[in-house]
Design a protein around this motif. Structure first.
Motif, PDB file in Angstrom:
ATOM      1  N   THR A  11      32.042   3.951 -23.797  1.00  0.00           N
ATOM      2  CA  THR A  11      31.089   3.718 -25.170  1.00  0.00           C
ATOM      3  C   THR A  11      31.284   4.861 -26.260  1.00  0.00           C
ATOM      4  OG1 THR A  11      29.327   4.684 -24.393  1.00  0.00           O
ATOM      5  CG2 THR A  11      29.470   2.284 -24.261  1.00  0.00           C
ATOM      6  N   LYS A  12      31.722   6.068 -25.784  1.00  0.00           N
ATOM      7  CA  LYS A  12      31.973   7.100 -26.470  1.00  0.00           C
ATOM      8  C   LYS A  12      33.134   7.788 -26.064  1.00  0.00           C
ATOM      9  CE  LYS A  12      29.432  10.881 -29.223  1.00  0.00           C
ATOM     10  NZ  LYS A  12      28.456  11.605 -29.285  1.00  0.00           N
ATOM     11  N   GLY A  45      24.551  -3.216 -21.449  1.00  0.00           N
ATOM     12  CA  GLY A  45      25.733  -4.051 -21.097  1.00  0.00           C
ATOM     13  C   GLY A  45      25.473  -4.863 -19.832  1.00  0.00           C
ATOM     14  N   VAL A  88      23.860   3.859 -22.204  1.00  0.00           N
ATOM     15  CA  VAL A  88      24.175   2.780 -23.152  1.00  0.00           C
ATOM     16  C   VAL A  88      24.392   1.346 -22.470  1.00  0.00           C
ATOM     17  CG1 VAL A  88      25.674   2.056 -25.041  1.00  0.00           C
ATOM     18  CG2 VAL A  88      25.052   4.604 -24.793  1.00  0.00           C
ATOM     19  N   SER A  89      25.401   1.354 -21.806  1.00  0.00           N
ATOM     20  CA  SER A  89      26.042   0.178 -21.126  1.00  0.00           C
ATOM     21  C   SER A  89      25.027  -0.132 -19.825  1.00  0.00           C
ATOM     22  CB  SER A  89      27.495   0.593 -20.742  1.00  0.00           C
ATOM     23  OG  SER A  89      28.446   0.729 -21.765  1.00  0.00           O
ATOM     24  N   LEU A  92      21.648   2.453 -28.307  1.00  0.00           N
ATOM     25  CA  LEU A  92      22.323   1.139 -28.348  1.00  0.00           C
ATOM     26  C   LEU A  92      22.482   0.710 -29.834  1.00  0.00           C
ATOM     27  CD1 LEU A  92      20.207  -1.701 -27.494  1.00  0.00           C
ATOM     28  CD2 LEU A  92      19.089   0.406 -28.643  1.00  0.00           C
ATOM     29  N   THR A 102      33.184   7.825 -20.276  1.00  0.00           N
ATOM     30  CA  THR A 102      32.435   6.528 -20.963  1.00  0.00           C
ATOM     31  C   THR A 102      33.278   6.042 -21.988  1.00  0.00           C
ATOM     32  OG1 THR A 102      30.588   5.637 -21.915  1.00  0.00           O
ATOM     33  CG2 THR A 102      31.029   8.123 -22.318  1.00  0.00           C
ATOM     34  N   GLU A 129      27.308  -3.312 -31.207  1.00  0.00           N
ATOM     35  CA  GLU A 129      28.520  -3.245 -30.361  1.00  0.00           C
ATOM     36  C   GLU A 129      28.395  -3.014 -28.802  1.00  0.00           C
ATOM     37  OE1 GLU A 129      28.218   0.831 -32.586  1.00  0.00           O
ATOM     38  OE2 GLU A 129      27.392  -1.112 -32.753  1.00  0.00           O
ATOM     39  N   ASN A 130      27.191  -2.964 -28.225  1.00  0.00           N
ATOM     40  CA  ASN A 130      26.957  -2.659 -27.060  1.00  0.00           C
ATOM     41  C   ASN A 130      26.028  -3.738 -26.163  1.00  0.00           C
ATOM     42  OD1 ASN A 130      25.952   0.449 -28.612  1.00  0.00           O
ATOM     43  ND2 ASN A 130      27.801   0.163 -27.612  1.00  0.00           N
ATOM     44  N   THR A 131      25.854  -4.638 -26.943  1.00  0.00           N
ATOM     45  CA  THR A 131      24.749  -5.697 -26.170  1.00  0.00           C
ATOM     46  C   THR A 131      25.655  -7.052 -25.829  1.00  0.00           C
ATOM     47  OG1 THR A 131      24.033  -6.738 -28.458  1.00  0.00           O
ATOM     48  CG2 THR A 131      22.948  -4.762 -27.460  1.00  0.00           C
TER      49      THR A 131
END
Length: 231
Positions: A153-154, A214, A209-210, A16, A151, A19-21
């Motif tokens: 996030t990437k 998230g 991540v998410s 994380l 995904t 930008e992911n939270t």
């Protein structure tokens, strides 16, 4: 300072950055994840400056200490060998680095970080099994593999040189586990429903991540994921 290479546990691995939270402090999400049983932490902040990433490492190390996880949960940084070295100069106990195929080679990371540090490497997605089978792993502690799903996030995860995209099947991951000379952690859009199937392949862990950073309730999400994996 002693680092956690010999105690590395990648079974429940959180990646994380700010930008992911969903606007929440990174430290709060890390605290929730560690309380929920996560065993490894990677700071990945692609748009942050070196000083900002160092500050995130300091926050993560503080939360790890406060939650009593300093001797159990490895703290890693994505890509930035310079950040790891600078953080250590400031007394921040960062355990190592995770690099990709286009980043600083693992041998260079090992040379600068020393024998007690963790060096993770993203496996080459488009020729995964053959790459892992023949890769030089003298300086590598684990492979990151995927994506299991596409995904957000990437966005470039699983992208082949010709522009097409691959995702991993459970059968491929089963074969990957069988041929890999080092532990394997799998991610890419992983959700709770994926955990039983992933665990059955024999791989050593999952990364998200998410699914945690998230989530509306990061602690509940982390607890659900780790409980499924450990059951």
């Amino acid at each position: 300072m002693t680092y956690l290479r010999k105690k590395l546990d990648i079974s429940s691995y959180l990646v994380l950055g700010p930008e992911n939270t969903a606007g929440r402090p990174v430290a709060d999400v890390i605290r929730a994840a560690l309380r929920g049983g996560f065993t490894c932490l990677q700071i990945r902040a692609k748009t942050a400056s070196a000083r900002e990433v160092i500050a995130l490492c300091a926050e993560a190390a503080r939360v790890r200490e406060e939650t009593g996880q300093a001797d159990r949960v490895a703290l890693l940084v994505d890509d930035r060998l310079d950040v790891v070295l600078a953080a250590r100069e400031q007394g921040i106990p960062v355990d190592g680095v995770h690099v990709g195929q286009k980043d600083i080679p693992p041998a260079v990371c090992r040379r600068y970080l020393g024998p007690d540090s963790v060096v993770g490497l993203s496996a080459r997605a488009w020729e995964l099994l053959d790459y892992v089978k023949h890769a030089d792993v003298r300086d590598v502690d684990y492979f990151g593999a995927g994506p299991l799903h596409r995904t957000a996030t990437k966005p470039d995860s699983g992208l082949k040189p010709d522009g097409t995209r691959v995702t991993r099947t459970l059968d491929e991951l089963r074969r990957l586990h069988a041929v890999s000379p080092v532990p394997v952690v799998v991610g890419g859009g992983v959700k709770a429903r994926d955990i039983p199937g992933l665990k059955a392949t024999g791989v050593d862990g999952f990364f998200v991540v998410s699914a945690v950073a998230g989530a509306a309730d990061p602690y509940a999400a982390a607890k659900e994921l780790t409980t499924l994996w450990n059951s």
